[in-house]
Design an enzyme around this catalytic site. Structure first.
Site, mmCIF file in Angstrom:
data_model
loop_
_atom_site.group_PDB
_atom_site.id
_atom_site.type_symbol
_atom_site.label_atom_id
_atom_site.label_comp_id
_atom_site.label_asym_id
_atom_site.label_seq_id
_atom_site.Cartn_x
_atom_site.Cartn_y
_atom_site.Cartn_z
ATOM 1 N N TYR A 116 0.854 -1.188 0.000
ATOM 2 C CA TYR A 116 0.000 0.000 0.000
ATOM 3 C C TYR A 116 0.888 1.235 0.000
ATOM 4 C CZ TYR A 116 -3.393 3.473 1.601
ATOM 5 O OH TYR A 116 -4.183 4.596 1.707
ATOM 6 N N GLU A 204 -3.666 7.408 -3.978
ATOM 7 C CA GLU A 204 -3.626 6.153 -3.219
ATOM 8 C C GLU A 204 -3.410 4.998 -4.183
ATOM 9 O OE1 GLU A 204 -7.285 4.292 -1.692
ATOM 10 O OE2 GLU A 204 -6.344 4.334 0.284
#
Ligand code: GDP
Ligand code: MN
Length: 401
Positions: A116, A204
């Site tokens: 991530y 993101e």
């Protein structure tokens, strides 16, 4: 403002962020053609909606998964046909789901690890911060709750930018081997550059992947842009997809109204953001639920008020409207005339009338009250904010004046 994944992929390519080849398709035929153009049998079809959690999502017709791996271009066509025009429900869409109008066909990568990586603005430091985790491909909010130590935060100096030592530190924390340091560093720097140059409020990448072939790539991207900076980014404004936005907000933005749609049944029209918040709070306090936030501002024109009012009344959930104006720069008679115009237009079209509670104070209040009185429109006058909120809640309950 949000954009689709395929648009984010376009931007990433422009800025040199490694991402699999992908193309958008509006029809099953276009999807098949896109698949053929890649010349590979490792393919993936991804529903394009402004919401995440697609992989684990379900279509309202029972079809499962908004992200599907495929082996042939004809399979890509079939999968695209199953997704297009259907409603996809994910953890982020709410129960109503979103209609899939486009799919992205991409070259699928064999995944070794999912990570991530995000860049956002930290409000506490008023500077960018990188948030990264070895736990990629899953809901980061859940990771934050169950395993907070798996998340690292690296603050970025707003003028110095992302430093080389920081990219090395992040790559190490993410467990990337030394031969991946260089490509990972390039990816982080390119992404940071994109974040700054495009005035993003968030990028993101979930997941950022290490492929079996030893590449580091952005496999999914969610971008958010600072609305106040859109004036200098026509190329990003062109990415706007009105179908993905609340139609009430789209309408409001045409008239430069500060409107945010909510799901309650008492609409409010207020001047000043603080007073608008207070009005929503007091509605809630007396047991009602606000249908929107609306600040018409200090310099709203009669036309803006008329348009604002139309948006409030067209909202099918709205059972009562509360107008709360404290006239300073804003003049009460301008508000009153805007309200009257909107009501007259509805009357003429014999449309549904909604009980209307009005509280006016301040500049030209007498002229405003006089206009409303002489209009002979069915209005409920209120003396103060408490009184107004209680009357609006009661009116919404009764569904009558
Ligand atoms: P999201 O569910 O909306 O976040 O969509 P993603 O694009 O992140 O896809 C969800 C998951 O599907 C990822 O975490 C991966 O595990 C998997 N996935 C997505 N694209 C690919 C791909 O190209 N190859 C493989 N093998 N898996 C993929
Ligand atoms: Mn994702």
């Amino acid at each position: 403002m949000n954009i689709h994944e395929y648009q984010a992929a376009e931007l990433m390519e422009k800025f040199g962020v490694a991402t699999p080849r992908g193309r958008v398709a509006n029809t099953p035929e276009e999807a098949e053609a896109a698949a053929r153009s890649f010349g590979t049998n490792n393919l993936v079809v991804k529903a394009q909606i402004h919401a995440g959690g697609r992989g684990k999502g379900t279509f309202t017709n029972g079809y499962k998964g908004g992200v599907q791996l495929c082996k042939t271009s004809s399979q890509v066509r079939d999968v695209a046909a199953s997704m297009l025009g259907q409603t996809l429900v994910t953890k982020q869409t709410g129960a109503a789901g979103r209609v899939v109008r486009k799919v992205m066909v991409a070259e699928s990568k064999e995944i070794e690890r999912e990570l991530y990586f995000a860049i956002l603005i930290d409000r506490a430091t008023s500077a960018p911060v990188i948030v990264a985790s070895t736990k990629g491909g899953m809901n980061i909010e859940e990771v934050a709750e169950t395993d907070p130590d798996a998340i690292v935060r690296e603050p970025i100096h707003p003028t110095l930018g992302l430093q080389a030592y920081q990219t090395r530190k992040l790559a190490k924390l993410l467990g990337l081997s030394s031969n991946l340091m260089r490509p990972a560093g390039k990816l982080f720097h390119s992404l940071y550059n994109l974040f700054i140059k495009c005035d993003c409020s968030m990028v993101e990448i979930n997941p950022l992947v290490v492929t079996k072939g030893g590449e580091v790539m952005a496999l999914d991207a969610k971008f958010n842009f600072d609305d106040n900076a859109l004036g200098r980014h026509p190329e990003i404004v062109a990415y706007r997809d009105l179908e993905e936005e609340d139609p009430r907000e789209v309408q409001a933005s045409k008239f430069n109204l500060n409107y945010i749609g909510l799901d309650g049944n008492i609409a409010c029209l207020v001047n000043g953001a603080g007073l608008a918040m207070a009005t929503m709070d007091i509605i809630q306090h007396f047991g009602g639920k606000p249908a929107n936030f609306l600040d018409v501002g200090g310099g709203a024109s009669e036309q803006q008020v008329t348009e604002a009012f139309k948006i409030l009344m067209a909202d099918k959930n709205v059972q009562a409207i509360l107008v709360n104006i404290f006239g300073g720069i804003m003049k009460c008679d301008v508000i009153a005339q805007g309200v009257i115009n909107a009501l007259r237009q509805r009357e003429a079209r014999e449309e549904r009338m909604v009980p209307l509670v009005v509280r006016l104070e301040g500049t030209n209040v007498d002229a405003g009250k006089k206009l409303l009185k002489e209009s002979n429109l069915p209005l409920i006058a209120a003396d103060n904010l408490e009184d107004a909120a209680q009357k609006a809640v009661a009116a919404a309950k009764n569904g009558k004046h």
